[in-house]
Design an enzyme around this catalytic site. Structure first.
Site, short mmCIF file in Angstrom:
data_model
loop_
_atom_site.label_atom_id
_atom_site.label_comp_id
_atom_site.label_asym_id
_atom_site.label_seq_id
_atom_site.Cartn_x
_atom_site.Cartn_y
_atom_site.Cartn_z
N SER A 15 43.77 40.96 37.20
CA SER A 15 42.41 40.43 37.03
C SER A 15 41.38 41.48 37.48
O SER A 15 41.35 42.58 36.96
CB SER A 15 42.27 39.12 37.78
OG SER A 15 41.11 38.42 37.42
N ASP B 17 44.97 35.18 32.83
CA ASP B 17 44.91 35.88 34.11
C ASP B 17 46.29 35.95 34.76
O ASP B 17 46.96 34.94 34.94
CB ASP B 17 43.93 35.11 35.03
CG ASP B 17 43.55 35.88 36.27
OD1 ASP B 17 44.45 36.42 36.94
OD2 ASP B 17 42.34 35.94 36.57
#
Length: 343
Positions: free
Chosen positions: A42, A200
């Site tokens: 991320s 993610d």
């Protein structure tokens, strides 16, 4: 510390909180450390990609100071429909924001970087052979929620009929930062022709600090983890603030935080905290896209101070003796003969 000049690094995800990672990078670079292999999830993938592309800590700081996080919240025409837009976007597109601005922003930065990065072909490690886990300077963590599988990119892009060499680096990072419900997932077709949703990487592991371990009893340089935490107590222990649940939205946020952090936190307690730089996030939340500049600066400085305190106490050989050698020898304390044979 004087003889240590190389380090691998694993950067945790945390959305806007990733500014703290930049501060830690600044201090590590100022201490004379050069990054070798880097891994990120991320927001950590963003920092890792820019580091791998050759940006200096000073350049990273300038990039973050000039960045308007609000521009990451790009909307489609459907999103802009009054009242019903956000709900329709979640139902049809699986996310509130497009992620297109972010991907274009990062692609341009990588193209302008000292290494002129476009695909993972531009990120080879010169002294590694093709196929080695260290062959690519950068690795990015994402999650395929259709197949319930963690992805380590570029390697796992082969599951979708693509060559790791040809994977666009900005696209890979876009996959890794697709916070569920906030950003639209990236859709890929697997080799069976099925549509897979990539989100993610923190959904499965936000902080895979052991991913670069090679099992050798005496690694040539350490791997540091850079982890974003609520705060650090005076005794050096991490303190995580409890989630305050007031309604359905706060409960959803708490569920995602638990899912993305609980497994990694438990693992760190058992093995890896000794090589982890714990960066206090000063109350900043993952999706605080309207973060004030002064708060961002305070977060960057918190990262610098966390790295300073960590290096002041870091002893690589002591870490090897405490963790790596017992692990290699099956938890048995090594004798003098074994020590000389291993070193």
């Amino acid at each position: 510390m004087a003889q240590l000049d190389k380090v691998d690094a694993v950067f945790e995800g945390g959305g806007v909180k990733g500014i703290g990672l930049v501060g830690a990078v600044e201090h590590l670079e100022a201490a004379g450390l050069r990054f070798q292999n880097v891994v990120g999830t991320s927001a950590g993938a963003i920092v890792a990609a820019l580091v791998a592309a050759g940006y200096s800590a000073t350049e990273l700081r300038t990039i973050m100071q000039q960045l308007d996080f609000q521009r990451f919240t790009d909307l489609s025409k459907l999103d802009r429909v009054p009242l019903l837009g956000p709900a329709l976007s979640l139902l049809r597109e699986k996310g509130l924001y497009e992620g297109d601005y972010f991907e274009s922003w990062l692609r341009e930065l990588l193209a302008q970087a000292p290494r002129k990065v476009h695909t993972f072909r531009d990120l080879h490690m010169d002294d590694e052979t093709p196929g080695s886990k260290y062959f690519y300077k950068l690795q990015v963590i994402a999650a395929d929620i259709s197949r319930r599988k963690q992805l380590v990119l570029p390697w796992d892009i082969r599951d979708y009929g693509m060559n790791p060499e040809e994977l666009d680096v900005a696209r890979a990072v876009r996959m890794s930062m697709s916070i569920p419900f906030f950003f639209e997932p990236v859709r890929l077709q697997n080799e069976q022709g099925e549509t897979c949703y990539i989100v993610d990487g923190g959904v499965l592991s936000n902080f895979p600090v052991d991913i670069l371990d090679n099992g050798k009893p005496n690694p040539p340089w350490p791997t540091f983890g850079l982890k974003l935490v609520d705060r650090v107590k005076d005794d050096g222990q991490v303190h995580e603030e409890p989630s305050r649940i007031r309604g359905p939205l706060s409960m959803l946020r708490a569920m995602f935080s638990t899912m993305m952090e609980a497994h990694d936190a438990r693992y760190i307690q058992q093995k890896n905290f000794d090589r982890t730089i714990a960066i206090p996030t000063l109350g900043v939340k993952t999706t605080d896209f309207g973060l004030r500049p002064e708060k961002g600066e305070a977060l960057r400085r918190a990262g610098m101070e966390a790295a300073r305190r960590f290096l002041a106490e870091w002893d690589f050989q002591a870490w090897i003796q405490k963790h790596r050698l017992p692990e290699v020898l099956g938890q048995k304390a090594p004798g003098p003969d074994e020590m000389s044979a291993l070193m």
